[in-house]
Structures are given as C-alpha cells and as structure tokens.
Design a protein around this motif. Structure first.
Motif, PDB file in Angstrom:
ATOM      1  N   GLY A 171      17.489  35.941  13.160  1.00 31.22           N
ATOM      2  CA  GLY A 171      17.301  34.631  13.788  1.00 31.22           C
ATOM      3  C   GLY A 171      18.623  33.982  14.169  1.00 31.22           C
ATOM      4  O   GLY A 171      19.700  34.499  13.851  1.00 31.22           O
ATOM      5  N   GLU A 175      13.489  35.839   9.799  1.00 36.17           N
ATOM      6  CA  GLU A 175      14.237  34.754  10.453  1.00 36.17           C
ATOM      7  C   GLU A 175      15.701  34.778  10.013  1.00 36.17           C
ATOM      8  O   GLU A 175      16.605  34.551  10.813  1.00 36.17           O
ATOM      9  CB  GLU A 175      13.609  33.401  10.102  1.00 36.17           C
ATOM     10  N   ASN A 233      13.740  37.218  15.196  1.00 36.92           N
ATOM     11  CA  ASN A 233      13.426  36.056  14.357  1.00 36.92           C
ATOM     12  C   ASN A 233      11.970  36.096  13.919  1.00 36.92           C
ATOM     13  O   ASN A 233      11.240  37.055  14.233  1.00 36.92           O
ATOM     14  CB  ASN A 233      13.818  34.742  15.051  1.00 36.92           C
TER      15      ASN A 233
END
Lengths: 70, 189
Positions: free
Chosen positions: B31, B27, B107
């Motif tokens: 992300g 993430e 992500n």
C-alpha cells in the motif's frame, strides 16, 4: 506512560436525522513522539527482552494500543 | 551492501485461521504507506540529503525491509493453507485468479504498488516532513489493523510494528532538528 495520557477525545456534531446510531465521542491517539523534539540523554531503558517485546528501548516513547480502545 | 540475517526482526505468530485478515494486512505490504514504500522512499532519498542524516535514512530504510518480511510472513501464514473456497470467502478470489497464493505488492483493495506512492523532492526539509507523515500514516494503519483482528498473537506483532513507526517518526523529527541547528554551529578552539 499512562495509556489514557495518549488519548484525545472530541464530540462530533450529531444530526437529528442521522441514519445510524451516533457515536457520541470519537478518539484519536497522540503518541509520545509528538511532544519530544529531541530525545534527552540518559533516559531510563526497559530491560532487553521487554524492550524487544514493546518495540522500543525507552519507556518515554512507549505507546500502548489495544483492540477496540476506540 | 547489506548483510542478511536469516531470522525475523521480531517473531511472528498467527494463531487464528483467518485468510480474511491477509487481505487487510496486504495494505502494509504494497500500500501507499506500507513497508515497501517506506523502505524505497528512505533508501532513495539518502543520496540527496545532507550527510548528517544519510545514516539515519539508511538505518530506517533497512529496518523497513525487516518489517516487510514480518508482514509477508503474516500474510503467508494466513493464506498458505487456504482452500480456493476460503480464499474466495475472504475476498481474495480475484487475487487467487491472478496470483494463486503468491504474495503481491498491492494494497488491501488490490491496487498494485506504484512508485507514485513515494516522493523525492530533493529538499531536505520537505523530504523529512514527508517521511514523518509516512510514519504517522503507517502507525494509524497498524491501529486499524489491530482493531480488525481478535488474534492476540497477530496483534502482538502489529503492536511491535506500530511502536517502531513512532520511534521512526521521532528520529525523523530529530533529523529536522539537526538540520535546523546547523546555523548555530560555532567552531570552538
């Protein structure tokens, strides 16, 4: 900087029919940068190795965070 | 122009064989509030921001790449020796099918990184407020990641990265203060 100074608590509404065991208190972090508009000059500093480990030179800005503190 | 130093900004140590954590750490790799998005956001905004804060965006944007390397190192260490079965058990089966053990800018849910994650409004205040928000979101993400692992060595690296987000948010706030103060500048002879 005391760890507890940076934690805020609130109590969410607990419904009579909530499916899971309610969490009575919820917390969030208010790190020191929220309270300091501009860094004042000549602040005390951590020694270099401690500063590296902590991620900042400045005790004023240090924000500890530990697992499961919520 | 950059000069590359062949070492990490902060040493990364991972002590627990836990490929599951790699899926969550990604993430912060690809992300919306991750290090890649942060680096590209700041290094792109520099061109159209007032001169006084260009250097800040350059410095922080560069540091974000150093953080990206740290996250990459964590993910790599957690997946490089994982068997196919371990990858699947960690929720990385789909990742393995597409990428084997290669890192990818995506992500935690496997959504590929997109430039839509980063804004460039061309208004210095709007852009700096976006940057402050991005730092606070990244700080929060690091908090959730710290809570998802009991590996104290991994936590140590994540705590360092979280603290840097706080300092970056502070510096962006100071940049706003600098721009606000421009009107009060008096020439002293």
């Amino acid at each position: 900087m005391m760890l507890t100074n940076q934690i805020r608590c609130w109590q969410p509404f607990i419904g009579p029919f909530d499916p899971c065991k309610p969490m009575l208190v919820k917390t969030f972090v208010t790190p020191p940068n929220l309270f300091i508009p501009f860094q004042p000059p000549r602040l005390p500093q951590f020694p270099p190795y401690e500063a590296l480990q902590k991620g900042t030179l400045w005790p004023l800005f240090f924000s500890p965070y530990d697992c499961r503190q919520q | 122009m950059w000069i590359y130093e062949k070492k990490l900004q902060y040493p990364v140590r991972v002590s627990k064989c836990d490929p599951r954590m790699a899926k969550f750490l990604i993430e912060q790799y690809g992300g919306s509030d991750g290090e890649l998005a942060a680096a590209l956001r700041y290094l792109n905004q520099r061109y159209t921001i007032p001169d006084k804060v260009i250097g800040l965006l350059t410095d922080i944007g560069t540091e974000e790449f150093a953080h990206l390397e740290m996250i990459a190192t964590m993910v790599y260490k957690l997946t490089k020796d994982a068997t196919v079965q371990q990858m699947e058990a960690a929720g990385l089966g789909a990742h393995f099918a597409n990428h084997n053990r290669a890192l990818f800018y995506e992500n935690a849910a496997g959504v590929p990184w997109t430039a839509a994650y980063i804004a460039a409004k061309g208004d210095p205040i709007a852009d700096l407020y976006e940057d402050i928000a991005a730092e606070e979101k990244a700080r929060a993400t690091y908090q959730w990641l710290i809570e998802m692992t009991d590996d104290v060595d991994l936590q140590d690296g994540l705590k360092f990265l979280r603290q840097r987000e706080i300092i970056h948010a502070q510096r962006f706030k100071e940049a706003v203060e600098i721009l606000k103060a421009e009107k009060d500048v008096k020439k002293v002879f």
